[in-house]
Scaffold this motif. Structure first.
Motif, PDB file in Angstrom:
ATOM      1  N   PRO A  24       0.659  -1.297   0.013  1.00 17.32           N
ATOM      2  CA  PRO A  24      -0.080   0.078  -0.062  1.00 17.32           C
ATOM      3  C   PRO A  24       0.940   1.151  -0.037  1.00 17.32           C
ATOM      4  CG  PRO A  24      -0.730  -1.640   1.653  1.00 17.32           C
ATOM      5  CD  PRO A  24       0.674  -2.010   1.124  1.00 17.32           C
ATOM      6  N   PHE A  32      -4.707  -1.169   1.320  1.00 13.21           N
ATOM      7  CA  PHE A  32      -5.162  -1.913   0.068  1.00 13.21           C
ATOM      8  C   PHE A  32      -6.638  -1.665  -0.209  1.00 13.21           C
ATOM      9  CE2 PHE A  32      -1.562  -5.455  -0.200  1.00 13.21           C
ATOM     10  CZ  PHE A  32      -1.223  -4.535  -1.197  1.00 13.21           C
ATOM     11  N   ASP A  68      -7.006  -4.149  -5.427  1.00 15.94           N
ATOM     12  CA  ASP A  68      -5.476  -4.489  -4.954  1.00 15.94           C
ATOM     13  C   ASP A  68      -5.202  -5.594  -4.130  1.00 15.94           C
ATOM     14  OD1 ASP A  68      -4.665  -2.133  -6.518  1.00 15.94           O
ATOM     15  OD2 ASP A  68      -4.418  -0.779  -4.793  1.00 15.94           O
TER      16      ASP A  68
END
Lengths: 469, 711
Positions: free
Chosen positions: A16, A35, A39
């Motif tokens: 992240p 995230f 993702d």
């Protein structure tokens, strides 16, 4: 198994977003973002689902990592949270502060091939998101056994034990001397690594599972240990290690020389507005600071000093960078934030007349491996020099700090002061007193949060066995 | 009892899970082995060996202990590792399954050690012949991929793989995405199309058939040892005795606990048997029947350490095969994703990036591994009080059964494994005959060779005539072997010899045929005509003056052109069952065919000018066929799985029309077939009765072109 066998090549490893160093040193907030579902899913999809899941093997609690990665790839967040909690009592905390690069991610098959799966960030994502969306551990089918266990210490070991006991239908009451739960999670670890609201959320979860917390209660001082033995069917001790290891060199008692943990605790208490800073707050603004020691605590100190506004912060470590014991990620973060690293330097003496003015060091080179398998530093004659400084923080780790009442209750110790558990006639983590169990740092010496969690869980399993549940 | 407080266990049967079932290649074992082979430090190997040798009881041999036969001997009196290493083979793993880098590293390592690597089933790049990258063991398996005369003459050992220990009775599959240009070339197939190794050898339906295949191989390469890989199973002793009588030089008894990386999940557990059972049975039966001295006995399947070797020796093996161990040494981490072509260690993938960037294996790692194992064997021998490995082969009196760790372990009775069955001590415990020579000396083949050899050596071609009888077997193979040794499969294409034969040919007429050998037989032939043919031409026609209708009479036997990779066969008559099974390049015209024609075919062109049997084209993934369907019943007889059939439209499919016509013309030219002539005379009438048969995935318009490209 990933739907796309080559996803690990096509999608590179990603973590992240992290705040830029010049911004993040202005505050104590966590530096990593989170995230989103997309993702997390695409990163989880990089997992090869190895026949030998090395991540799971290396993980101290043996998280079912490939399985919850698969669930996240499929978007089944609640199932993933359920599974994640099956092996770990504090997954969102381990996801933040575990040295993944030395554990699961370091063992990941892909660590040698285009970057390990970002396991830690996904672990954090699972529980953070699931809790946000209302997921709570499902204990609806658990029948109360009527057994009760007292737990001393609300640190990772104690919380883990409470979690597992609750899942076995055993109620527990957790006592802690401080006003918040978490132990070092709250008071020791700086909030730029672990924001305290995370611990508070965990407290709500545990309370929702029926765990009771009795805080500001120091066993042995304002409540006797004997009363615990009377009130409960078994007791678990998870009291940590708080004796800091000294360097053993001259000048360690000079003003301006600080111990790592008090320094961190006082700073954390100030940030938390907590009422009881047992240690004086040390402000290192505009000071030149040297931190001795290259472990994770050392990294916490250097980064705290940076945030306090120290004019320069150096970390002095006696081995080289490759042999540092702490997480490489934290070393990297420290460097980004402006910390200078002085490797292969052995401190000999802290210099100063009425307060510290410098550290005398000698250069080292790495010799043969010692019994612990790590190469021992050897001093190079004639390379002494003095590093000028205004403050020194000693971060050499911790040794056992047994309570003076242990002996009264048959809680046996080993020669190094750590609590003796297990053995042929004992359950794992059972002390010499069959009713008392212990785990975490006070048994194994200071170690990672995740190993304390593991021992808390193992102790809970032993307690359940002891109670015939 | 169901306990709601306990969570459902995560399993761990197939995949390692902490606290779950014990896995022999668990992460600790893999990590320890890789550390050892990368450092080359025996102390690291000892850690690996102790993890394996002191594991919880997981195999039958873990319940057996070898006891010393006398006082320990000094280590320097034990035979050196150089005597032990030649007893080690790497197990057959194909190029295709393994990346070329891994496959070659393994070969280099074994060759440098004086041991042998196994090509596996998948052919071998001729560039590797006569170099240290050569696989000294060449495998001949059911798919016959890349098996040509040239391949066979470049072997010290030719291994017939009857089955795999880990998945007996199953074939293999190379998924399409692992079939790269290079793999396809070596296997005579098309890139991207899955390749199926059938469960059985289509030329082995009995022990006599196996004897025939062994004879075929000994004809093409008389210097090689022929090995037969069997799997451990009840009755394997009887089979082994038969295999020795079929003149094999080497037998491998393969156990179940290796080689499961690429097996289907359904075969990972509960398939196969431990080698301890099969090895001891084979050893006992061979000794009881005075056959043990004729054959080398090898075992494989999960051998990991020197202790495994010692135990295998005591149970009767003198040679030892290793599959997974050396692969792990090369970097394999036992991911069990071999079939996905995404092996992140670059070992079991054909992906270019993974091969070039992530494969870290070096021959030295494999060499370290085998040297460590051999050294451990020596150390154990010294402790057991023996100086030579031969001194413990078959010496079951050294073995003692242990009580084990559980009550069930204790109830196992392993006495049958560690018994000498009361067989006389004078019976051999290991092989002493250098070769197990067949009774059939192949006299006609030697006569032909003698006469033809000058023409081969001068590369000048010519015409020769011989009479042939039905006990003259594998005629042509001896010749093709000599040519392949000198010039390869295609080196004599420009100087062809015509060998005219008269009479009835025995089995395997024209086996392993190469370019430059044109066999013309007037008469008929038994089974396996053109087996493994790579090039050249075989023509078979009835004797001049015979009066029967060629299309109604069988002229060649069963399983002709099995595994052929090229060349031509024209036979003026019907072929038997299983015609052109696993054909991967030959062009042929026959006047009828039995059942299973073109099964598993991957390349080439088959023309059937008459009735063909059922199950036509099952598992056919390449090549094509023209089939004349006069009774309009072919649609019910072909296998609808992978192929489809089309009529030849004279307007839009002119290429096919011409191609078919030219093939029939060629057939007539070579065989003088009256039926062929009739078809040509009335081609307009017969053309609409032909089907073009092709794999569904193939494009109708590019069939002929790709046939030419492959030739």
């Amino acid at each position: 198994m990933s739907k796309h066998p080559l996803q690990f090549l096509e999608v590179p490893r990603r973590d992240p977003e992290k705040d830029a160093a010049d911004v993040r040193i202005l505050h104590y907030d966590e530096i990593y973002g989170s995230f989103d579902a997309a993702d997390a899913g695409s990163q989880a999809g990089r997992c090869l689902d190895c026949g030998n899941p090395y991540c799971e093997w290396k993980c101290p609690v043996h998280n079912y990592i490939p399985d919850w990665l698969k669930l996240i790839e499929e978007g089944d967040l609640f199932q993933a949270a359920e599974l994640s909690h099956q092996t770990n009592s504090l997954p969102e905390i381990c996801g933040r502060i575990c040295p993944q690069d030395r554990l699961c991610e370091g063992a990941c098959t892909l660590d040698d091939a285009n970057g390990a799966v970002s396991i830690g960030s996904i672990e954090k994502y699972i529980t953070d998101e699931a809790l946000k969306l209302g997921w709570r551990p499902d204990l609806s089918r658990i029948v109360d056994t009527g057994k009760r266990v007292g737990i001393v210490g609300a640190g990772p070991a104690g919380l883990a034990a409470a979690d597992v006991l609750a899942r076995k239908g055993i109620r527990s009451v957790v006592f802690d001397a401080h006003g918040e739960i978490g132990g070092l999670l709250t008071y020791g670890i700086p909030s730029f690594k672990l924001e305290k609201k995370v611990v508070r959320t965990r407290r709500e979860i545990l309370q929702g599972m029926g765990v009771e917390f009795v805080l500001n209660t120091h066993i042995g001082e304002n409540k006797s240990f004997l009363s615990l033995l009377d009130e409960f069917d078994a007791v678990f001790l998870g009291m940590g290690t708080y004796n800091y290891i000294k360097g053993g060199f001259p000048g360690e008692n000079l003003p301006g020389v600080h111990e790592a943990l008090p320094y961190l605790i006082a700073n954390n208490c100030r940030e938390l507005n907590a009422s009881l800073p047992p240690f004086p707050y040390v402000d290192l603004a505009d000071k030149r600071v040297i931190v001795l020691g290259g472990g994770d605590t050392g990294m916490d100190c250097v980064r705290t000093a940076i945030r306090q506004g120290a004019s320069s912060v150096s970390c002095v470590y006696r081995r080289d960078e490759a042999n540092m014991p702490g997480s490489r990620r934290e070393v990297e973060n420290s460097k980004e934030e402006g910390v200078r690293f002085l490797f292969n330097q052995q401190p000999l003496e802290i210099i100063g007349r009425d307060r510290v003015s410098g550290v005398k060091v000698i250069q080292t080179r790495l010799g043969s491996a010692g019994t612990d398998g790590r190469r021992r530093p050897e001093n190079v004659v004639g390379t002494e020099k003095i590093l000028p400084t205004d403050a020194v923080i000693v971060a050499f780790g911790f040794s056992a700090s047994p309570a003076n009442w242990f002996a009264d209750f048959d809680i046996g110790l080993r020669s190094n002061g750590l609590v003796k558990v297990g053995g042929s006639d004992r359950l794992p983590l059972q002390t010499m007193n069959p009713m008392i169990f212990a785990g975490g740092d006070m048994v194994r010496g200071s170690d990672l949060v995740v190993t304390a969690v593991f021992e808390g869980r193992e102790a809970a399993a032993s307690i359940a066995q002891y109670l015939g549940v | 009892m169901w306990e709601p407080r306990e969570p459902v266990r995560q399993g761990g049967l197939i995949r390692y899970v902490h606290d779950g079932e014990y896995h022999c290649y668990n992460p600790d074992v893999i990590a320890a082995l890789q550390t050892a082979v990368r450092s080359g430090d025996y102390a690291h190997y000892e850690r690996y060996a102790s993890l394996v040798n002191q594991r919880p009881i997981a195999t039958l041999r873990d319940l057996l202990r070898a006891n010393p036969v006398g006082p320990a001997v000094p280590l320097d009196e034990v035979e050196p590792i150089e005597n032990i290493l030649p007893r080690f083979d790497s197990a057959g793993m194909s190029l295709g399954a393994l990346s070329p880098e891994a496959h070659e590293a393994l070969a280099i390592a074994m060759n440098r050690l004086g041991a042998r690597s196994n090509s596996g089933e998948g052919g071998e790049d001729p560039a590797r012949y006569n170099s240290e990258r050569v696989s000294k063991i060449k495998q001949v398996a059911s798919g016959r991929f890349g098996v040509t005369a040239e391949y066979l003459v470049n072997a010290e050992v030719i291994q017939i793989k009857i089955a795999q220990g880990a998945k007996p009775g199953e074939g293999g599959q190379l998924p399409g995405h692992k079939v790269t240009e290079m793999i396809a070339k070596l296997r005579y197939a098309k890139p991207g199309v899955a390749l199926i190794s059938p469960p059985p050898h289509h030329d082995i339906y009995s022990i006599e058939d196996l004897a025939q295949l062994i004879f075929d191989l000994k004809q093409v390469n008389p210097a090689a040892l022929v090995s037969v890989k069997l799997v451990s199973e009840p009755g394997v002793g009887t089979i082994a005795a038969g295999v020795v009588k079929a003149y094999a030089d080497l037998i491998t008894i393969s156990g179940y606990d290796g080689g499961t990386g690429a097996s289907p999940l359904t075969s990972v557990k509960y398939a196969g048997s431990p080698w301890e059972l099969g090895l001891s049975e084979a050893h006992q039966v061979l000794r009881a029947n005075d056959l043990r001295h004729k054959v080398r006995l090898q075992t494989d399947g999960g051998l990991k350490t020197g202790l495994d070797v010692i135990k295998a020796a005591i149970l009767g093996a003198e040679s030892y095969g290793f599959g997974t161990g050396p692969m792990v040494a090369l970097g394999c981490k036992y991911l069990r994703i071999c079939h996905l072509n995404n092996c992140a260690t670059g070992v079991a993938t054909q992906n270019d990036l993974l091969r070039s960037d992530y494969f870290i294996g070096l021959p030295e790692m494999v060499m370290h591994y085998f040297r460590f194992v051999a050294e451990e064997v020596r150390i154990l021998m010294a402790e057991l009080g023996v100086r030579k490995l031969e001194d413990i082969i078959g010496r079951v009196s050294m073995m003692e059964q242990l009580p084990g760790e559980t009550r069930r372990h204790g109830r196992l009775d392993l006495q049958a494994i560690i018994s000498d069955c009361g067989i006389d001590d004078s019976q051999a415990q290991f092989c002493s005959d250098p070769h197990n020579n067949p009774f059939d000396k192949g006299e006609l083949a030697e006569t032909i060779l003698e006469e033809v050899l000058p023409a081969i050596e001068a590369k000048r071609g010519g015409e020769f005539r011989f009479d042939i009888r039905n006990d003259n077997r594998s005629i042509g193979a001896r010749l093709s072997g000599e040519i392949a040794r000198r010039y390869g499969n295609h080196g004599m294409a420009d100087a062809p010899m015509t060998i005219r034969l008269f009479g009835t040919a025995g089995q395997s007429f024209g086996a392993w045929n190469v370019a430059g050998v044109n066999l013309e037989l007037e008469g008929d032939a038994n089974d396996y005509v053109g087996k493994g043919m790579a090039a050249g031409r075989i023509v078979i026609k009835p004797p001049t003056g015979s009066r029967f209708e060629t299309k109604d009479a069988v002229i060649i036997g069963n399983t002709c052109l099995y595994g052929a990779t090229g060349g031509q066969l024209f036979a003026a008559g019907q072929a038997g069952e299983r015609f052109a099974v696993r054909n991967s390049g030959a062009t042929t015209v026959v006047e009828g065919a039995g059942d299973h024609c073109c099964e598993y075919m991957t390349e080439g062109c088959v023309v059937v000018l008459g009735r063909s049997g059922i199950n036509f084209g099952a598992g056919m993934t390449g090549g094509f066929a023209y089939v004349l369907d006069l009774d309009r019943a072919f649609v019910d007889r072909y296998h609808h799985g992978l192929i489809d059939i089309h009529r030849i439209n004279p307007e839009s499919m002119e290429a096919h029309l011409h191609h078919l016509r030219s093939l029939i013309e060629e057939h007539v030219r070579h065989t003088g077939s009256a039926w062929g002539n009739e078809l040509l005379d009335d081609f307009r009438t017969y053309l609409p009765k032909f089907w073009v048969v092709k794999p569904k995935v193939a494009d109708l318009d590019s069939l002929i072109e790709s046939l030419r490209a492959a030739a």
